[in-house]
Motif scaffolding. Structure first.
Motif, PDB file in Angstrom:
ATOM      1  N   GLY A 155      -1.413   1.054  -7.659  1.00  0.00           N
ATOM      2  CA  GLY A 155      -2.667   1.446  -8.296  1.00  0.00           C
ATOM      3  C   GLY A 155      -2.449   2.263  -9.547  1.00  0.00           C
ATOM      4  O   GLY A 155      -3.087   2.023 -10.579  1.00  0.00           O
ATOM      5  N   GLU A 194      -8.214  -7.695  -9.935  1.00  0.00           N
ATOM      6  CA  GLU A 194      -7.651  -6.710  -9.028  1.00  0.00           C
ATOM      7  C   GLU A 194      -7.792  -7.198  -7.587  1.00  0.00           C
ATOM      8  O   GLU A 194      -8.767  -7.863  -7.251  1.00  0.00           O
ATOM      9  N   GLU A 195      -6.819  -6.818  -6.737  1.00  0.00           N
ATOM     10  CA  GLU A 195      -6.811  -7.248  -5.332  1.00  0.00           C
ATOM     11  C   GLU A 195      -7.105  -8.744  -5.245  1.00  0.00           C
ATOM     12  O   GLU A 195      -8.006  -9.193  -4.540  1.00  0.00           O
ATOM     13  N   SER A 250       0.838  -1.194   0.000  1.00  0.00           N
ATOM     14  CA  SER A 250       0.000   0.000   0.000  1.00  0.00           C
ATOM     15  C   SER A 250       0.875   1.247   0.000  1.00  0.00           C
ATOM     16  O   SER A 250       1.809   1.375   0.787  1.00  0.00           O
ATOM     17  N   ASP A 304     -13.032  -6.472  -9.578  1.00  0.00           N
ATOM     18  CA  ASP A 304     -12.469  -5.505  -8.640  1.00  0.00           C
ATOM     19  C   ASP A 304     -13.268  -5.526  -7.338  1.00  0.00           C
ATOM     20  O   ASP A 304     -14.340  -4.941  -7.257  1.00  0.00           O
ATOM     21  N   ASP A 359     -10.815   2.771  -8.224  1.00  0.00           N
ATOM     22  CA  ASP A 359      -9.836   3.376  -9.134  1.00  0.00           C
ATOM     23  C   ASP A 359     -10.254   3.275 -10.590  1.00  0.00           C
ATOM     24  O   ASP A 359      -9.930   4.157 -11.391  1.00  0.00           O
TER      25      ASP A 359
END
Length: 687
Positions: A293, A399-400, A288, A315, A321
Motif C-alpha cells: 500500500g 487497485e486490488e 498483506s 479502488d 488509502d
C-alpha cells in the motif's frame, strides 16, 4: 586460486596492530616507528629519486644526447606503467601513471639542468604531495563494512560452497559492497552452478539470503560478478515527505525509494525514443503487511505531481488509502460494475488516442504531445501547424485488481494492456498474490514492469522473471516481516539492479495533509483531459464518464462537507448539464399522461403470468430498463442484471435473452470481451 594483491583482511590486520603495543615512553617510540614503517616506502622512493637525479646530472649536464634519451625514457616508462597496470582498478592505474610521469619528468629536468629554485621547489612540494597521496590510498584501503566478506572470499569460501577451482580475478571493495569477478573452470562449471550456490555462500558469510547476488556475464557461460552486501542499509525507515519533482513531466523518473546502496529507486512509465526505452505497464504485488500500500502511494503521488498526466483509478476498498488524493484524479470509481465501465472506456479510447498520435507524427507518446501542437512537424494539417490541443499521458490504475479480475474474467486487461502502450497510456494493476489463480499468464505477460514486495515463496515465479530469481532475488524471504522491501524490474533500469533489493518511503498519518495539498495542486495545475479522450470515453460509456465523480463521495455530499467539484460544473451550474433537446422543458409543469406501453406496469401484486405485452410494449419496457441503467451510470450489463427488473412484470430469462439479441442488432448494446456481458451504447452516441 589467485588472490587479490590488496585485501580488506590485510588492511584489518594492520589496523588491529595499530591498537597494540606498550604505553611506556620506549614502547610509544617503538609503536610510532612500527606504525610509520608501512607508510615510508613512498618517502624513501622520493628521496632516492633526488639522490639519483643529482648523480645523473654529472654525465648528462650539457649533453643533448642524454637529454633526448632521458625524455624518451620518461615517455616509455610512463607507457609501460599504464600497460602493466591494466589488470588493476582504473583509479590505481591512473594514480600510478601520473606518479611515474611526474617523477620521470622531474628526474630528466634535474639531470639536465641541475638543482635550482624550480627543481628544488618541484622536488619539495611535488614529491611530498605524491608521497602523501599514496599514504592516503593506504589508509583508505580499510573498509570495516566489507572486511569479513573480503577475507572469506580471499580464503576458502569457494571451496566451502563447492565451487573449488573457481578464481577471483578482481575484487572491488566499496562501502558496504564487495564486487568480485568470478571465473569458473572451463568445461567443469557454468554460471548456473553459482546461482545454485548463492544460499550456501550467504550461509558461509553469515549474511542475509538477499545480500548475495550473482550477475552472469551475458557473453560468457563461466564468468560473472559476485556481489555481496554485508550490512542491511535498508533497515532504517524513511518517511515520505513530498513528491520529488512537482511540476515536472511524467517522462521524468518517478523516485519511490532507495536501493540497498543508497541510490534512488526509480521507474519510468512513458518510453523515450532517444534513450531506446520502451513504455511500460506496471504490476504492483505483495502480501498483506508487506508494504504494498505504501509502495502504491509512492508511485501515485509521484504521478499526480506531474503536469502532463491524468489518472483513472478504480479502488474496491472505497479509497481507504487514496482518499486524500481523490480530488486530483480525472475519474475515480469503486469496484464492481463501475470498474467494468471504466475498463470499457479504457478500451474505447485506445484507438482514438492512437489515431491522434499518428496523425500528429508521433510514433509514441512524448512530452511534446501534451502541449498545444504549434510545431509543423507534429501537425494534422499538411504544411502548417494545426494548433490542436495536446494529449496528456493517461494512467489507468486498478487497485486490488484480483476482485476486478474475478468479476470481469481473468483476461479483462490483456487486450487493453497489449495495445495501450502505443496510445500514450500505462496500466497499473495492484494485487496481493500474482498467482495463477489470480491473474492469467497472458495478462501477466502484458505487464513488463513489476514492483514486487514480500510474497509467498510459491508466487515468486509469477512475480519476477527467472533470471532475476537466479541472480539472487528472493521476495519470499521477506513475507510481511520487512514492510517496504521490494524488487523493481522495469525498462530504463540497469538489469544488474533487478536483483538488488530496495525500499520505498513510509507513509504515516502526517502524510495525509501533504497528499491533500498535492491533490489540490493537481486540480489547479495538472493536466485536463483532452477532447479526443473525453469524446471517445463519452461515446463508449456516456454519462458514466461525462457525469463522473471527481473527488466527491455521496456521504460528503449529504453531510454538506466541503468537496471538490468539476470546474465546468462550478461555472455553469446544474443547468449546464441539461441536454439541448430538454432545454425548453419547464421543471414545474405537470407531467403528461403515462405512455400506453408503460400503462400496464406494476411493481407489486402482479399475477404470476404478468401482463400480456405486445411486441411494441415489450420493446418499450426493455428500452426503459436499459435507459435506467444508463441513467445510473452502469454501462456494462448482462441478462442477470436485467432479470430483477424484468421479474416486476412477469418476464423470464428467455424473453430477456431475446431482447438482448434484438438490442445488439439495433446497436443499442455491444458485446464485450467477456461472454454474457454487453456495453450500453449511449443514446446520444448513436444519433
Amino acid at each position: 586460486m589467485s588472490k587479490p594483491k590488496d585485501t580488506a583482511a590485510e588492511s584489518e590486520r594492520q589496523h588491529r596492530e595499530t591498537l597494540e603495543g606498550s604505553s611506556t615512553g620506549k614502547g610509544i617510540a617503538a609503536w610510532v616507528a612500527h606504525r610509520a614503517k608501512p607508510y615510508t616506502p613512498s618517502w624513501i622512493l622520493t628521496g632516492a629519486a633526488g639522490v639519483a637525479a643529482s648523480a645523473a646530472w654529472v654525465p648528462a649536464h650539457g649533453s643533448a644526447g642524454y637529454g633526448v634519451g632521458l625524455t624518451l625514457g620518461s615517455v616509455a616508462l610512463t607507457g609501460a606503467t599504464w600497460w602493466a597496470a591494466k589488470a588493476t582498478g582504473p583509479q590505481r592505474r591512473l594514480h600510478s601513471a601520473v606518479t611515474v610521469a611526474a617523477g620521470s619528468s622531474w628526474f630528466t629536468a634535474v639531470a639536465l639542468s641541475g638543482w635550482n629554485s624550480f627543481t628544488f621547489g618541484a622536488f619539495w612540494l611535488g614529491g611530498s604531495v605524491l608521497a602523501l597521496s599514496w599514504n592516503v590510498r593506504q589508509v583508505m584501503r580499510r573498509n570495516p563494512d566489507a572486511v569479513q566478506v573480503a577475507a572469506d572470499a580471499d580464503g576458502t569460501l569457494l571451496e566451502k560452497v563447492k565451487l573449488a577451482g573457481a578464481k577471483i580475478r578482481n575484487m572491488e571493495v566499496e562501502p558496504n559492497r564487495v564486487t568480485a569477478e568470478l571465473v569458473l573452470p572451463a568445461g567443469e562449471m557454468t554460471n548456473d552452478d553459482v546461482t545454485r550456490s548463492l544460499g550456501n555462500i550467504a550461509s558461509a558469510l553469515d549474511v542475509a539470503p538477499t545480500a548475495v547476488r550473482y550477475l552472469p556475464d551475458p557473453d560468457s557461460a563461466r564468468r560473472g560478478d559476485l556481489v555481496i552486501v554485508p550490512r542491511d542499509m535498508l533497515s532504517e525507515v524513511v518517511e515520505w515527505e513530498m513528491p520529488t519533482h512537482v511540476g515536472g513531466s511524467i517522462a521524468d523518473p518517478l523516485v519511490i525509494g532507495r536501493y540497498d546502496d543508497g541510490t534512488p529507486l526509480m521507474l519510468w512509465l512513458p518510453g523515450d525514443p532517444k534513450a531506446g526505452r520502451n513504455s511500460t505497464h506496471l504490476l504492483i504485488c505483495g502480501i498483506s503487511g508487506s508494504g504494498k500500500g505504501d509502495g502504491a502511494l509512492n508511485v501515485l503521488c509521484e504521478i499526480l505531481g506531474r503536469r502532463d498526466v491524468i489518472v483513472w483509478l478504480s479502488d474496491p476498498k472505497s479509497f481507504q488509502d487514496f482518499g486524500p488524493l481523490r480530488p486530483g484524479l480525472d475519474w475515480a470509481v469503486e469496484g464492481g460494475a463501475p470498474t467494468e465501465t471504466m475498463v470499457t472506456a479504457l478500451q474505447a479510447v485506445i484507438p482514438a488516442r492512437t489515431r491522434w498520435l499518428g496523425a500528429h507524427g508521433y510514433r509514441q507518446w512524448t512530452p511534446q504531445a501534451a502541449e498545444p501542437q504549434t510545431d509543423p512537424a507534429h501537425s494534422c494539417q499538411k504544411g502548417r501547424a494545426c494548433g490542436c490541443e495536446g494529449m496528456p499521458f493517461l494512467v489507468g490504475w486498478f487497485e486490488e485488481a484480483a476482485n476486478t479480475l474475478r468479476f470481469m474474467g481473468e483476461d479483462a486487461f490483456t487486450g487493453a494492456a497489449q495495445e495501450a502502450r502505443s496510445a500514450g497510456m500505462a496500466v497499473v494493476i495492484s494485487l496481493q498474490r500474482p498467482s495463477h489463480d489470480q491473474i492469467s499468464t497472458s495478462t501477466r505477460a502484458s505487464l513488463p514492469s513489476v514492483l514486487a514486495f514480500g510474497l509467498d515463496a510459491k508466487d515468486e515465479g509469477m512475480a519476477l522473471p527467472g533470471p532475476v530469481l537466479d541472480a539472487g532475488a528472493h521476495p519470499g524471504a521477506w513475507g510481511n516481516r520487512r514492510p517496504g522491501y521490494c524488487y523493481l524490474v522495469t525498462p530504463g533500469v540497469d538489469e544488474q539492479r533487478y536483483s538488488a533489493p530496495g525500499r520505498t518511503w513510509r507513509f504515516t498519518g502526517r502524510a495525509a495533509r501533504v497528499m491533500e495539498q498535492l491533490a489540490a495542486w493537481a486540480v489547479r495545475n495538472g493536466a485536463k483531459v483532452d477532447p479526443v479522450t473525453a469524446k471517445a470515453a463519452a461515446a463508449a460509456v456516456g454519462k458514466a464518464y461525462t457525469e463522473r465523480s471527481t473527488g466527491q463521495t455521496d456521504t460528503e455530499a449529504e453531510d454538506g462537507a466541503s468537496v471538490y467539484v468539476n470546474d465546468d460544473d462550478a461555472e455553469t451550474g446544474a443547468d449546464g448539464r441539461v441536454d439541448a433537446e430538454d432545454a425548453d422543458l419547464d421543471p414545474n409543469a405537470e407531467l403528461g399522461a403515462v405512455p400506453a406501453a408503460m400503462a400496464n406496469w406494476t411493481f407489486a401484486g402482479e399475477p404470476a403470468g404478468g401482463p400480456d405485452f405486445t411486441p411494441e410494449e415489450a420493446r418499450a419496457a426493455m428500452d426503459a430498463i436499459v435507459a435506467e441503467f444508463e441513467h445510473n451510470g452502469v454501462m456494462v450489463i448482462g441478462p442477470k442484471d436485467v432479470m430483477e427488473h424484468a421479474a416486476r412484470f412477469g418476464r423470464k430469462r428467455p424473453w430477456v435473452s431475446g431482447e438482448f439479441r434484438r438490442m445488439v442488432e439495433d446497436g443499442r448494446l455491444a458485446a464485450t470481451s467477456k461472454a454474457g456481458r454487453y456495453r450500453i451504447v449511449p443514446a446520444m452516441a448513436g444519433v
